[in-house]
Design a protein around this motif. Structure first.
Motif, short mmCIF file in Angstrom:
data_model
loop_
_atom_site.label_atom_id
_atom_site.label_comp_id
_atom_site.label_asym_id
_atom_site.label_seq_id
_atom_site.Cartn_x
_atom_site.Cartn_y
_atom_site.Cartn_z
N ARG A 1 36.80 -5.00 -15.05
CA ARG A 1 36.93 -4.32 -13.77
C ARG A 1 38.36 -3.80 -13.59
O ARG A 1 39.34 -4.51 -13.78
CB ARG A 1 36.58 -5.30 -12.65
CG ARG A 1 36.59 -4.72 -11.27
CD ARG A 1 36.22 -5.76 -10.23
NE ARG A 1 37.30 -6.74 -10.07
CZ ARG A 1 37.21 -8.03 -10.36
NH1 ARG A 1 36.10 -8.52 -10.87
NH2 ARG A 1 38.22 -8.85 -10.17
N THR B 1 41.67 -2.63 -11.67
CA THR B 1 42.35 -3.02 -10.43
C THR B 1 43.25 -1.87 -9.99
O THR B 1 43.37 -0.86 -10.67
CB THR B 1 43.20 -4.29 -10.63
OG1 THR B 1 44.22 -4.00 -11.58
CG2 THR B 1 42.36 -5.44 -11.14
N ASP B 2 43.90 -2.05 -8.85
CA ASP B 2 44.83 -1.03 -8.35
C ASP B 2 46.19 -1.11 -9.03
O ASP B 2 47.06 -0.28 -8.79
CB ASP B 2 45.01 -1.17 -6.84
CG ASP B 2 43.72 -0.83 -6.10
OD1 ASP B 2 42.93 -0.05 -6.64
OD2 ASP B 2 43.53 -1.36 -4.98
N ASP B 3 46.41 -2.12 -9.87
CA ASP B 3 47.70 -2.32 -10.52
C ASP B 3 47.81 -1.46 -11.78
O ASP B 3 46.82 -1.14 -12.43
CB ASP B 3 47.88 -3.79 -10.89
CG ASP B 3 47.85 -4.69 -9.67
OD1 ASP B 3 48.44 -4.29 -8.66
OD2 ASP B 3 47.24 -5.76 -9.74
#
Length: 64
Positions: free
Chosen positions: A42, A44-46
């Motif tokens: 998945r 992530t926003d990182d």
């Protein structure tokens, strides 16, 4: 008797700058999305900064 010629200094033209890498725009680094999870990975926003694999961090276009 003829006089000897004095040596003249040769001016070297500057070397042309190498072209910039098309993948990293000459910075040598790119950003990758961090993925977590064992199966689907998945996103992530990182983001993390990684070495450009095309130019190996030099920023020069090495493709011929």
């Amino acid at each position: 008797m003829a006089t000897a010629k004095k040596p003249t200094a040769r001016r070297r033209s500057p070397k042309p700058e190498p072209a910039k890498c098309p993948d990293c725009d000459g910075t040598g680094e790119t950003t990758e999305t961090v993925r977590v999870g064992p199966r689907k990975g998945r996103a992530t926003d990182d983001h993390q900064t990684v070495l450009c694999l095309t130019c190996l961090g030099t920023g020069d276009d090495t493709t011929d």
